[in-house]
Design a protein around this motif. Structure first.
Motif, PDB file in Angstrom:
ATOM      1  N   ARG A 113      -2.380  14.655   3.058  1.00  0.00           N
ATOM      2  CA  ARG A 113      -1.592  14.341   4.252  1.00  0.00           C
ATOM      3  C   ARG A 113      -0.637  13.197   3.919  1.00  0.00           C
ATOM      4  NH1 ARG A 113      -3.510   9.790   7.055  1.00  0.00           N
ATOM      5  NH2 ARG A 113      -5.643   9.113   6.525  1.00  0.00           N
ATOM      6  N   ALA A 114       0.295  12.996   4.793  1.00  0.00           N
ATOM      7  CA  ALA A 114       1.305  11.969   4.538  1.00  0.00           C
ATOM      8  C   ALA A 114       0.704  10.578   4.704  1.00  0.00           C
ATOM      9  CB  ALA A 114       2.484  12.147   5.482  1.00  0.00           C
ATOM     10  N   PRO A 115       0.922   9.678   3.742  1.00  0.00           N
ATOM     11  CA  PRO A 115       0.442   8.294   3.899  1.00  0.00           C
ATOM     12  C   PRO A 115       1.433   7.484   4.727  1.00  0.00           C
ATOM     13  CG  PRO A 115       1.516   8.532   1.776  1.00  0.00           C
ATOM     14  CD  PRO A 115       1.563   9.895   2.438  1.00  0.00           C
ATOM     15  N   ASP A 116       0.915   6.461   5.404  1.00  0.00           N
ATOM     16  CA  ASP A 116       1.812   5.512   6.077  1.00  0.00           C
ATOM     17  C   ASP A 116       2.531   4.626   5.075  1.00  0.00           C
ATOM     18  OD1 ASP A 116       1.295   6.383   8.607  1.00  0.00           O
ATOM     19  OD2 ASP A 116       0.015   4.680   9.177  1.00  0.00           O
ATOM     20  N   LEU A 117       1.824   4.274   3.977  1.00  0.00           N
ATOM     21  CA  LEU A 117       2.364   3.319   3.007  1.00  0.00           C
ATOM     22  C   LEU A 117       2.416   3.943   1.618  1.00  0.00           C
ATOM     23  CD1 LEU A 117       3.263   0.459   2.111  1.00  0.00           C
ATOM     24  CD2 LEU A 117       0.837  -0.142   1.920  1.00  0.00           C
ATOM     25  N   LEU A 118       3.587   3.848   0.989  1.00  0.00           N
ATOM     26  CA  LEU A 118       3.760   4.269  -0.396  1.00  0.00           C
ATOM     27  C   LEU A 118       4.052   3.028  -1.228  1.00  0.00           C
ATOM     28  CD1 LEU A 118       4.252   6.423  -2.644  1.00  0.00           C
ATOM     29  CD2 LEU A 118       6.661   6.423  -1.935  1.00  0.00           C
ATOM     30  N   VAL A 119       3.209   2.783  -2.244  1.00  0.00           N
ATOM     31  CA  VAL A 119       3.407   1.654  -3.158  1.00  0.00           C
ATOM     32  C   VAL A 119       3.909   2.229  -4.479  1.00  0.00           C
ATOM     33  CG1 VAL A 119       2.351  -0.339  -4.274  1.00  0.00           C
ATOM     34  CG2 VAL A 119       1.513   0.425  -2.045  1.00  0.00           C
ATOM     35  N   TYR A 120       5.160   1.922  -4.806  1.00  0.00           N
ATOM     36  CA  TYR A 120       5.762   2.478  -6.025  1.00  0.00           C
ATOM     37  C   TYR A 120       5.701   1.426  -7.115  1.00  0.00           C
ATOM     38  CZ  TYR A 120       8.950   4.756  -9.225  1.00  0.00           C
ATOM     39  OH  TYR A 120       9.491   5.366 -10.328  1.00  0.00           O
ATOM     40  N   ALA A 121       4.880   1.683  -8.165  1.00  0.00           N
ATOM     41  CA  ALA A 121       4.664   0.729  -9.248  1.00  0.00           C
ATOM     42  C   ALA A 121       5.035   1.316 -10.600  1.00  0.00           C
ATOM     43  CB  ALA A 121       3.208   0.257  -9.251  1.00  0.00           C
ATOM     44  N   ALA A 122       5.892   2.323 -10.592  1.00  0.00           N
ATOM     45  CA  ALA A 122       6.385   2.941 -11.818  1.00  0.00           C
ATOM     46  C   ALA A 122       7.770   2.362 -12.138  1.00  0.00           C
ATOM     47  CB  ALA A 122       6.451   4.451 -11.646  1.00  0.00           C
ATOM     48  N   PRO A 123       8.377   2.721 -13.280  1.00  0.00           N
ATOM     49  CA  PRO A 123       9.723   2.208 -13.588  1.00  0.00           C
ATOM     50  C   PRO A 123      10.739   2.573 -12.508  1.00  0.00           C
ATOM     51  CG  PRO A 123       8.716   3.114 -15.561  1.00  0.00           C
ATOM     52  CD  PRO A 123       7.802   3.453 -14.426  1.00  0.00           C
ATOM     53  N   ALA A 124      11.693   1.664 -12.274  1.00  0.00           N
ATOM     54  CA  ALA A 124      12.659   1.824 -11.192  1.00  0.00           C
ATOM     55  C   ALA A 124      13.518   3.076 -11.359  1.00  0.00           C
ATOM     56  CB  ALA A 124      13.552   0.587 -11.115  1.00  0.00           C
ATOM     57  N   ARG A 125      13.779   3.475 -12.583  1.00  0.00           N
ATOM     58  CA  ARG A 125      14.693   4.605 -12.800  1.00  0.00           C
ATOM     59  C   ARG A 125      14.129   5.928 -12.283  1.00  0.00           C
ATOM     60  NH1 ARG A 125      13.606   2.711 -17.868  1.00  0.00           N
ATOM     61  NH2 ARG A 125      15.768   2.013 -18.011  1.00  0.00           N
TER      62      ARG A 125
END
Length: 753
Positions: A343-355
């Motif tokens: 299901r869809a999360p409320d919060l997405l934490v992106y910790a991968a390279p910016a590109r």
């Protein structure tokens, strides 16, 4: 308070005429006309295009002395080039001769092939006045990119800039000001002492009236105004206004720059708190960039582990390569993209390279997340403007983004909310503790600052939430301030700010004035290396940090000048938040005489209490050695005092009705005190006795422990039980002093000193 449409229309016509002439500066006589429109006094004046226009009828308008001035859009400082003369008002031929000579002298300073454009001459009434301090005043305003119009008040005259730079900085205020507020501000100026001494306190009323009227002009013709003006006045100086012998306040000289208000003009960004709850109370968290290899360094894996340790069972981990991760026998599959999530999360934490961030956000699944934290910084080979433009194109309007280049969010668990922690420092390296009394929100542009602050406050457990917001692509400092301002359980906003975007400073100022909770801020970047020599005195007198300081003072924000003071004030404002002082009378107990003397020297708003007779009698009973001066509110009980005696003296002053707050200073090395690691936690130790007294009495109390790390266990007992502890008496007293002053109403609208 603001000007009528008729008044603004008359000013617009003056600006229109100058613009039609191809200019974005105003001549002095045009400035006089604007000042007269808004109600300020100017000399009598006449503008002539040619010396031959001077005749008897024109000269009869003036008294026996007049001032002649060259008028040119190419000359800012006329006097240096011979473009200003005071002369006797004689026959027309003599004045014509002087004007011809003035033109020749001014032209002699320029090459023949590049002369200035001389448009004519201004004849003004000579205003006699003294140049004594206080009788010449510079008043003006300039536009600041972040804060909008800023009003300047300083000593006037030819040496105004020198005086402001080396003797007394210019006083800055943010418009608009009504007359009563302006009077309150100017009443804090040091010049008031002179005016009172010479029997003319009403001179301050001149300052206040002029400051109020100019502040309204500044506001109306700025990007912060509503409705939007046709023109922006970038800078306006009146240098000087003078106080005349017959008690008039007259504008003698002026300079102004303006421009049409274009579509690209700056604006005050609106505060946006929509969907911010997704960062602090999310239903479902997805972490992108989690490595399946436990031996590989991975920010995503650290964040995922922290969320797992908080008991989040609504946690999903992502890696384009797939695989799985195991934490404490719990197996987490690694989803390849957001569309695979249950299901869809409320919060997405992106910790991968910016590109790679765009690839994930382009495919959000069935529902876009409410909140996204972009952890990575932007590499130097990536164009940041292009990166943000692509984010604009793919991010749904309902999704809020913190970052990039940040550590994200810590929010302590509360009730059914299990909390959030994306600050990617392993537990063995950073002990992040919270407690039921946690009431402070730390908002910081720097992730490193959040880490050091957490370290400083780890025993106290005072941090309820920490937000490292980085580059502010979307979520701004002001959004976060507004979100937490009305949150229950939040008593203090602690800020670390670096740059402010166009208009963001004005929004900060407006918002801070509306927040009743204390706000403590440290602002990095105090120097103004980009300052340039300019024709505007007001622009050369102050930099961006000066404006920030003025905004904080006017809004009641507590601005600190160094990081250690930031930590010190957060301690007392957070831990003493429910102990509101009712007065400024202070008493103290120390066991080293020099501490008492240093404490007395540090008082600013606080004053030594006069102890009640019953207290004095009790102190004499406690003084079994006969060595203590019980007639003073600052009690040196000597190194002979043991734990019980120390606590008894502290209780005596805490219970005194003439005492509003207390400081206790301990030099713990004496062998009569239980301050060593093996005894400091005993129930009858001084630390636990002080904790018990703080629970018994509601008065603010600060502790100073002047010792090294060998006594950190003793300090820990105090901090873990909610007492603010300092490493020296001066820091303790100064912090208590500012805490009491703020709560007693000395928090804003102060003028410069």
């Amino acid at each position: 308070m603001l000007f009528s449409k008729e008044t603004l229309g008359r000013i617009d016509r003056i600006l229109d005429a100058a613009r039609s002439d191809g200019r974005e500066i105003l001549y002095e006589h045009e400035i006089y006309r604007i000042l007269k429109v808004i109600g300020l006094e100017t000399p009598r004046f006449v503008f002539v295009e040619h010396p031959d226009a001077v005749d008897d009828a024109l000269l009869h308008r003036f008294n026996h002395r007049i001032v002649l001035k060259i008028v040119s859009p190419d000359i800012a400082h006329k006097q240096k080039l011979g473009g200003v003369r005071k002369v006797r008002n004689r026959e027309p031929l003599f004045i014509q001769f002087l004007l011809h000579r003035m033109r020749e002298e001014v032209l002699s300073h320029f090459p023949d092939d590049d002369p200035p454009d001389i448009r004519g001459f201004l004849l003004t009434e000579y205003i006699p006045h003294t140049q004594a301090l206080g009788y010449e005043v510079l008043l003006g305003f300039r536009e600041d990119d972040a804060f909008g119009p800023v009003l300047t008040l300083s000593k006037g005259g030819e040496d105004a800039e020198f005086f402001a730079r080396y003797y007394d900085p210019a006083n800055l205020f943010l418009p608009p000001l009504d007359t009563s507020r302006a009077m309150k501000l100017v009443s804090g100026l040091n010049i008031r002492y002179k005016f009172e001494e010479i029997g003319h306190p009403e001179y301050l009323e001149h300052f206040a009236t002029a400051a109020s009227l100019l502040s309204r002009l500044a506001w109306h013709y700025s990007f912060v105004a509503a409705p939007r003006p046709r023109f922006i006045i970038r800078a306006l100086d009146i240098n000087p206004f003078v106080i005349t012998a017959d008690n008039r306040f007259v504008a003698v000289d002026g300079f102004a720059r303006f421009a049409p208000a274009g579509a690209e003009e700056k604006s005050v960004p609106p505060v946006n708190t929509d969907h911010l709850e997704g960062f602090f109370a999310p239903d479902g968290i997805a972490v992108v960039g989690v490595s399946a290899n436990p031996d590989k360094s991975s920010l995503g894996r650290i964040i995922a582990r922290q969320l797992h340790d908080m008991g989040r069972d609504d946690l999903w981990l992502l890696n384009p390569r797939g695989g799985e991760v195991v934490f404490d026998r719990t197996v987490y599959p690694l989803y390849r993209n957001l569309s695979e999530l249950p299901r869809a999360p409320d919060l997405l934490v992106y910790a991968a390279p910016a590109r790679y961030v765009e690839n994930f956000l382009r495919h959000p699944g069935t529902d876009a997340p409410k909140a996204v934290i972009l952890i990575p910084g932007i590499p130097s080979d990536m164009d940041y403007a292009g990166f943000t433009a692509r984010l604009d194109a793919i991010t749904p309007g309902t999704t809020r983004i913190i970052g990039p280049n940040c550590m994200g969010v810590f929010h302590a668990p509360e009730g059914e909310n299990r909390g959030v922690n994306t600050l990617f420092i392993e537990e063995e390296r950073l002990d992040l503790r919270s407690s039921p009394r946690a009431n402070t929100v730390l908002l910081t542009q720097s992730g490193a600052f959040s880490v050091t602050a957490i370290d400083k406050f780890q025993n106290s457990g005072l941090l309820r939430s920490v937000v490292s917001f980085g580059n502010k692509y979307d979520v701004k400092l002001t959004d976060l301030m507004a979100y937490f301002a009305d949150r229950p359980g939040v008593d203090l906003l602690a800020l670390y700010a670096e740059g402010l975007d166009p208009g963001e400073g004005r929004q900060f100022f407006q918002l801070a004035r509306s927040i009743s909770k204390p706000i403590i801020v440290y602002k990095a970047g105090k120097t103004d290396a980009g300052a340039k020599v300019t024709a505007s005195h007001t622009a050369s007198m102050s930099g961006s940090y000066d404006v920030f300081r003025a905004a904080c003072r006017q809004a009641g924000v507590i601005l600190v000048e160094n990081i250690e003071t930031h930590y010190d004030l957060v301690r007392v404002f957070s831990l003493m938040s429910r102990r509101i002082p009712v007065g400024s009378r202070v008493a103290g107990v120390v066991n080293a005489g020099f501490e008492s003397a240093v404490g007395a020297d540090a008082l600013i708003h606080l004053r030594q209490a006069d102890l009640a007779q019953a207290t004095a009698q009790r102190l004499r009973q406690l003084d079994t050695t006969g060595l203590i001066d019980t007639g003073s509110a600052f009690l040196d009980i000597t190194p002979m005092a043991d734990d019980r005696m120390y606590a008894d003296f502290v209780e005596a002053v805490l219970g005194d009705p003439n005492v509003d707050c207390v400081f206790v200073s301990v030099v713990p090395h004496t062998n009569t005190l239980k301050t060593l690691p093996d005894t400091c936690r005993d129930l009858d130790s001084l630390a636990n006795r002080l904790v018990a007294l703080s629970e018994k009495y509601p008065k603010p109390m600060v502790i100073s422990v002047n010792a090294g790390r060998y006594y950190q266990d003793f300090v820990s007992v105090l901090e873990e039980n909610g007492l603010p502890v300092y490493s020296d008496i001066r820091s303790a007293i100064t912090s208590l002093d500012r805490f009491v002053a703020w709560h007693l109403g000395q928090r804003g609208d102060g003028a410069g000193v």
